[in-house]
Motif scaffolding. Structure first.
Motif, PDB file in Angstrom:
ATOM      1  N   ARG B  14     -60.179  18.064 -17.517  1.00 33.24           N
ATOM      2  CA  ARG B  14     -59.966  19.151 -16.486  1.00 33.24           C
ATOM      3  C   ARG B  14     -61.098  19.299 -15.495  1.00 33.24           C
ATOM      4  N   THR B  15     -60.767  19.619 -14.298  1.00 36.38           N
ATOM      5  CA  THR B  15     -61.643  20.044 -13.169  1.00 36.38           C
ATOM      6  C   THR B  15     -63.013  20.908 -13.954  1.00 36.38           C
ATOM      7  N   SER B  82     -64.034  16.188 -10.895  1.00 30.74           N
ATOM      8  CA  SER B  82     -63.303  16.802  -9.677  1.00 30.74           C
ATOM      9  C   SER B  82     -62.059  15.858  -9.688  1.00 30.74           C
ATOM     10  N   THR B  83     -61.110  16.429  -8.726  1.00 30.77           N
ATOM     11  CA  THR B  83     -59.746  15.590  -8.923  1.00 30.77           C
ATOM     12  C   THR B  83     -59.980  14.333  -8.181  1.00 30.77           C
ATOM     13  N   ASN B  84     -60.868  14.463  -7.173  1.00 35.16           N
ATOM     14  CA  ASN B  84     -61.275  13.156  -6.440  1.00 35.16           C
ATOM     15  C   ASN B  84     -61.756  11.939  -7.175  1.00 35.16           C
ATOM     16  N   THR B  86     -60.324  11.194 -10.136  1.00 35.67           N
ATOM     17  CA  THR B  86     -59.239  10.424 -10.743  1.00 35.67           C
ATOM     18  C   THR B  86     -59.273   9.125 -10.308  1.00 35.67           C
ATOM     19  N   THR B 112     -57.795  10.561 -15.521  1.00 35.61           N
ATOM     20  CA  THR B 112     -57.203  11.598 -14.825  1.00 35.61           C
ATOM     21  C   THR B 112     -57.812  13.042 -14.773  1.00 35.61           C
ATOM     22  N   LEU B 114     -57.365  16.770 -13.909  1.00 36.73           N
ATOM     23  CA  LEU B 114     -56.483  17.882 -13.604  1.00 36.73           C
ATOM     24  C   LEU B 114     -56.923  19.123 -12.950  1.00 36.73           C
TER      25      LEU B 114
END
Lengths: 113, 114
Positions: B14-15, B82-84, B86, B112, B114
């Motif tokens: 998770r973030t 962070s999501t970037n 992934t 991944t 999220l």
């Protein structure tokens, strides 16, 4: 900075066709050049290399010649097989010491029976 | 054969979480590397290490750190995911000297966030 340019994919060929995947580079100095291959679900494997101008690297029927005058290192194979389907990466060495490699974006090759 | 192993093939976080990606090689190689692989961008070098406790920044070190406490192990750390971030993360190792660019890669960790 240094860079590697590969032809965009996917490249789709029939079995036993002739293969060329183009690779050109921009670099200062005299880098070594490499082709790596990534089969589905796996990490990259070194396919072949050339360390100086006019060297020819070869492995598993693949060949590439280090052309300094055209800054190219094109990958060729005379007769491809379905098992050659993979992503192919051209790369160059980044300089002295353990500086890693600069990779192209990769070319996805699909061989149809 | 040289073997480079990575602790996970798939990871979901998770973030904001702190994430550790572990890499171990069994050939006593001095050099170890972390890359990320993204569609359309190829492989980009994050960090590398040429000796225990030594590290050097690659092209995209921002948001990452590394640790090399033992010769065979090279860890990539995302301090606050962070999501970037992934991506597919690939570890590699190589011997010293003339063969230093003949890198052996692990199978990768698909992360991944999220």
């Amino acid at each position: 900075g240094d860079s590697v340019t590969q032809m965009e994919g996917p490249v789709t060929l029939s079995e036993e066709a002739f293969l060329t995947i183009n690779c050109t580079y921009t670099a200062t100095g005299y880098p070594s050049l490499f082709w790596y291959v990534q089969y589905p679900g796996e990490g990259l494997q070194l396919l072949l290399k050339a360390t100086k101008a006019d060297d020819k690297g070869s492995n598993k029927g693949f060949e590439a010649t280090y052309r300094k005058e055209t800054t190219s290192f094109h990958l060729e194979k005379g007769s491809v097989q379905v098992s050659d389907s993979a992503v192919y990466f051209c790369a160059l060495s980044r300089g002295g010491g353990a500086d890693g490699l600069t990779f192209g974006k990769g070319t996805h090759l699909i061989i149809q029976p | 054969d040289v073997k480079v192993t990575q602790s996970s093939r798939y990871l979901v976080k998770r973030t904001g979480e702190k994430v550790f990606l572990e890499c171990v090689q069994d050939m006593d190689h001095e050099n170890m590397f972390w890359y990320r692989q993204d569609p359309g961008l190829g492989l980009r070098l994050i960090y590398f290490s040429y000796d225990v406790k030594m590290k050097e920044k690659g092209d995209i070190p921002e948001g990452y750190s590394v640790s090399r406490e033992k010769k065979e192990r090279f860890s990539l750390i995302l301090e606050s995911a962070s999501t970037n971030q992934t991506s597919m993360y690939l570890c590699a190792s190589s011997p010293p000297g003339d063969l230093r660019n003949e890198q052996f890669f692990g199978p990768g960790t698909r992360l991944t966030v999220l």
